[in-house]
Scaffold this motif. Structure first.
Motif, PDB file in Angstrom:
ATOM      1  N   GLU A 173     -14.496  -6.143 -13.002  1.00 36.53           N
ATOM      2  CA  GLU A 173     -15.077  -7.487 -13.028  1.00 36.53           C
ATOM      3  C   GLU A 173     -16.572  -7.451 -12.746  1.00 36.53           C
ATOM      4  O   GLU A 173     -17.354  -8.181 -13.372  1.00 36.53           O
ATOM      5  N   ARG A 174     -16.990  -6.599 -11.807  1.00 35.20           N
ATOM      6  CA  ARG A 174     -18.427  -6.474 -11.516  1.00 35.20           C
ATOM      7  C   ARG A 174     -19.182  -5.938 -12.729  1.00 35.20           C
ATOM      8  O   ARG A 174     -20.277  -6.407 -13.058  1.00 35.20           O
TER       9      ARG A 174
ATOM     10  N   GLY B 210     -19.566 -10.805 -21.335  1.00 32.42           N
ATOM     11  CA  GLY B 210     -18.460 -10.198 -20.610  1.00 32.42           C
ATOM     12  C   GLY B 210     -17.330  -9.695 -21.489  1.00 32.42           C
ATOM     13  O   GLY B 210     -17.535  -9.075 -22.536  1.00 32.42           O
ATOM     14  N   PHE B 211     -16.105 -10.005 -21.073  1.00 38.24           N
ATOM     15  CA  PHE B 211     -14.908  -9.502 -21.759  1.00 38.24           C
ATOM     16  C   PHE B 211     -14.817 -10.004 -23.204  1.00 38.24           C
ATOM     17  O   PHE B 211     -14.253  -9.324 -24.061  1.00 38.24           O
TER      18      PHE B 211
ATOM     19  N   GLU C 209     -23.899  -9.682 -20.805  1.00 37.22           N
ATOM     20  CA  GLU C 209     -23.846 -11.028 -21.379  1.00 37.22           C
ATOM     21  C   GLU C 209     -22.623 -11.181 -22.284  1.00 37.22           C
ATOM     22  O   GLU C 209     -22.379 -10.371 -23.163  1.00 37.22           O
TER      23      GLU C 209
ATOM     24  N   ALA D 123     -18.274  -6.108 -15.938  1.00 37.38           N
ATOM     25  CA  ALA D 123     -18.279  -7.114 -17.007  1.00 37.38           C
ATOM     26  C   ALA D 123     -19.262  -8.244 -16.712  1.00 37.38           C
ATOM     27  O   ALA D 123     -19.886  -8.804 -17.634  1.00 37.38           O
ATOM     28  N   SER D 124     -19.433  -8.577 -15.428  1.00 39.60           N
ATOM     29  CA  SER D 124     -20.328  -9.673 -15.068  1.00 39.60           C
ATOM     30  C   SER D 124     -21.794  -9.344 -15.326  1.00 39.60           C
ATOM     31  O   SER D 124     -22.632 -10.250 -15.414  1.00 39.60           O
ATOM     32  N   ARG D 125     -22.108  -8.062 -15.471  1.00 34.70           N
ATOM     33  CA  ARG D 125     -23.496  -7.655 -15.708  1.00 34.70           C
ATOM     34  C   ARG D 125     -23.835  -7.554 -17.200  1.00 34.70           C
ATOM     35  O   ARG D 125     -24.945  -7.153 -17.550  1.00 34.70           O
TER      36      ARG D 125
END
Length: 227
Positions: free
Chosen positions: A46-47, A55-56, A53, A49-51
């Protein structure tokens, strides 16, 4: 292609998001650990993916190491990869741990037999070896140090992995030239992403590659007979 790569096979919990054509991942994180992968992996992903743009939602594929490695670690990584792939509706591919160690060796102009060696305990190693030109000398195998050197032949050997120092020492004792190139406990997560991008989803399935039986076995003497 944008790939989420996951590795929990050995002594690290790692993830990265890599875009084809880029030299470095868009985001990556590695925690070195022998235990605790199950608790650490999803927050780490999650960390990462949060970095990035989007994400998933921007992912095209998930790649995960399938072994050899820790039984528990492999199950954790593969289960997470399958879950993410199912939720995102994207393919999941498996990458052999030994291949991830070999790939960085093979892209460089070097003379020798490319060898990946991982400590399998009890005097044995997980080993794979490829000659220049791509000919396989040893398929992914569980072997003793001495047997591995016997099959590898006269060298010179270029060895990567957690058992590289010990295998090189055994080689030199038997008169074989050997060079240690890397002693990392886990493969570079970016290479898992690169190999995952090249893999065929119909062939590189995300299922464990076990090369030895588990140490823990059922105690037949303690079983209760069915009525």
């Amino acid at each position: 292609m944008r790939v989420l790569a996951i590795d929990t096979a050995l002594g690290a919990c790692s993830a990265c998001i890599w875009q084809a054509g880029d030299a470095e991942p868009l985001a990556a994180e590695t925690l070195f650990m022998e235990r605790g992968h199950a608790e650490a992996l999803l927050p780490l992903i999650e960390r990462v993916a949060s970095r990035v743009e989007g994400g998933f939602e921007t992912l095209d594929r998930v790649a995960v190491t399938v072994g050899p490695g820790s039984y528990t670690g492999l199950r954790v990584g593969i289960s997470a990869a399958r879950g993410i792939g199912l939720a995102a509706g994207i393919p999941v591919v498996g990458v052999a741990t030994l291949s991830a160690f070999l790939a960085p060796l093979m892209v460089k102009e070097r003379r020798g037999l490319f060898t990946a060696a991982l400590d399998a305990k009890h005097g044995h190693i997980y080993v794979q070896a490829i000659a220049p030109g791509g000919r396989t000398i040893i398929q992914p195998s569980l072997m003793s140090y001495r047997d591995a050197i016997r099959v590898l032949g006269s060298g010179p050997l270029l060895i990567s992995g957690s058992a590289a120092v010990m295998l090189a020492a055994e080689a030199r004792m038997q008169g074989v030239e050997a060079h240690v190139t890397d002693v990392q406990q886990a493969p570079d997560i970016a290479w898992i992403a690169r190999l995952g991008a090249l893999a065929d989803p119909n062939q590189a399935l995300p299922k464990p590659l076990y090369l030895r039986d588990p140490d823990a076995k059922p105690q037949d003497g303690a079983r209760i007979a069915r009525q």
